[in-house]
Enzyme design. Sequence first.
Site, PDB file in Angstrom:
ATOM      1  N   ASN A 143       0.915  -1.206  -0.078  1.00  0.00           N
ATOM      2  CA  ASN A 143       0.189  -0.056  -0.159  1.00  0.00           C
ATOM      3  C   ASN A 143       0.876   1.293  -0.008  1.00  0.00           C
ATOM      4  O   ASN A 143       0.196   2.030  -0.343  1.00  0.00           O
ATOM      5  CB  ASN A 143      -0.772  -0.016   1.118  1.00  0.00           C
ATOM      6  CG  ASN A 143      -1.588   1.302   1.743  1.00  0.00           C
ATOM      7  OD1 ASN A 143      -2.571   1.640   0.756  1.00  0.00           O
ATOM      8  ND2 ASN A 143      -1.044   2.020   2.439  1.00  0.00           N
TER       9      ASN A 143
ATOM     10  N   TYR B   7       1.908   9.929 -11.698  1.00  0.00           N
ATOM     11  CA  TYR B   7       1.305   9.232 -10.941  1.00  0.00           C
ATOM     12  C   TYR B   7       0.396   8.130 -11.291  1.00  0.00           C
ATOM     13  O   TYR B   7       0.529   7.001 -11.138  1.00  0.00           O
ATOM     14  CB  TYR B   7       0.506  10.022  -9.981  1.00  0.00           C
ATOM     15  CG  TYR B   7      -0.290   9.327  -8.697  1.00  0.00           C
ATOM     16  CD1 TYR B   7       0.048   8.793  -7.763  1.00  0.00           C
ATOM     17  CD2 TYR B   7      -1.670   9.181  -9.050  1.00  0.00           C
ATOM     18  CE1 TYR B   7      -0.410   8.013  -6.852  1.00  0.00           C
ATOM     19  CE2 TYR B   7      -2.493   8.358  -8.022  1.00  0.00           C
ATOM     20  CZ  TYR B   7      -1.681   8.073  -6.861  1.00  0.00           C
ATOM     21  OH  TYR B   7      -2.655   7.016  -6.047  1.00  0.00           O
TER      22      TYR B   7
ATOM     23  N   LYS C 253       0.503   3.970 -11.559  1.00  0.00           N
ATOM     24  CA  LYS C 253      -0.686   2.998 -10.992  1.00  0.00           C
ATOM     25  C   LYS C 253      -0.962   2.008 -12.015  1.00  0.00           C
ATOM     26  O   LYS C 253      -1.443   1.083 -11.840  1.00  0.00           O
ATOM     27  CB  LYS C 253      -1.855   3.986 -10.645  1.00  0.00           C
ATOM     28  CG  LYS C 253      -1.494   4.744  -9.117  1.00  0.00           C
ATOM     29  CD  LYS C 253      -1.403   3.464  -7.949  1.00  0.00           C
ATOM     30  CE  LYS C 253      -0.963   4.142  -6.510  1.00  0.00           C
ATOM     31  NZ  LYS C 253      -0.557   3.402  -5.388  1.00  0.00           N
TER      32      LYS C 253
ATOM     33  N   ALA D  38      -9.760   9.373  -1.668  1.00  0.00           N
ATOM     34  CA  ALA D  38      -9.891   9.047  -0.317  1.00  0.00           C
ATOM     35  C   ALA D  38      -9.384  10.121   0.509  1.00  0.00           C
ATOM     36  O   ALA D  38      -8.514  10.627   0.308  1.00  0.00           O
ATOM     37  CB  ALA D  38      -9.376   7.626  -0.075  1.00  0.00           C
TER      38      ALA D  38
END
Length: 251
Positions: free
Chosen positions: A80, A145, A149, A178
């Site tokens: 994570n 980014y 991913k 989030a």
Amino acid sequence: MSDFEGLRALVTGGASGIGRATADLLAARGARVAVLDRDTTGVDRPLIAHRADVTDDASVRAAVERAAEDLGGLDVLVNNAGIGAQGTVEDNDDTEWQRVFDVNVLGMVRTTRAALPHLRRSDRAAIVNTCSIAATAGLPRRALYSATKGAVYSLTLAMAADHVREGIRVNCVNPGTADTPWIGRLLDAAPDPAAERAALQARQPTGRLVTAAEVAGAIAYLASPLSGATTGTALAVDGGMQGLRLRPVGQ
Ligand SMILES: NC(=O)c1ccc[n+]([C@@H]2O[C@H](COP(=O)([O-])OP(=O)(O)OC[C@H]3O[C@@H](n4cnc5c(N)ncnc54)[C@H](O)[C@@H]3O)[C@@H](O)[C@H]2O)c1
């Protein structure tokens, strides 16, 4: 008996945000949980803290070995730890591209390499990678980014194929925006934090940010032995952002 009773889990980036919520949830559901983070401030019992930087192979190997020793083995690895990057393809130099790939992609490679010998000894082994909606939707000013991913998404599928016959499942979660300390820092840096928050909320069909607990719930679902038939999948936890196409309110 809870599905995680007797299981041993390691969560990278487990000191903050999504990782911390995941570590707490797995522990609450009966797992023994170790956290690997470059900053373990505030991580306390029942969690076991191991300080390591995922860009440093030797420190990762040492931390994974110590965690497996403390826990008596490893069944679950949650990859994570990650960092953000902003800008178009023009805005970051090679050094920054290499730095963010080193954390977000190679970080997962290093922890997985170190954990695999332990996971092979488990009869309920699972790896969950924290990917992102940035892997599957084109978001503005997130070129670097998103590329990391996208790599995490492909890596998840490849690892799932490589290790399925060893009994190790590999899946990923794709959160939308989030509400974690990370997003807090991003908002603080915006010229108008309230307007930026409102724009991020409006981007999600649910009209609100995803919570760290909601992402943790999805990670636990994928990590659980109850999901023994699920491997090579990406689970969206994004308030409908990837899949829904709403009409403007009132139409
Ligand atoms: N917050 C969001 O909107 C969002 C959306 C999609 C995906 N994600 C992903 O979720 C993951 C967690 O993000 P978060 O929002 O909880 O962020 P966060 O900043 O709250 O937590 C990240 C944790 O990772 C640790 N970390 C960072 N670099 C590290 C390194 N080199 N070695 C070891 N530990 C390191 C940090 O110390 C921190 O504890 C990341 O992979 C991120 O890309 C976040």
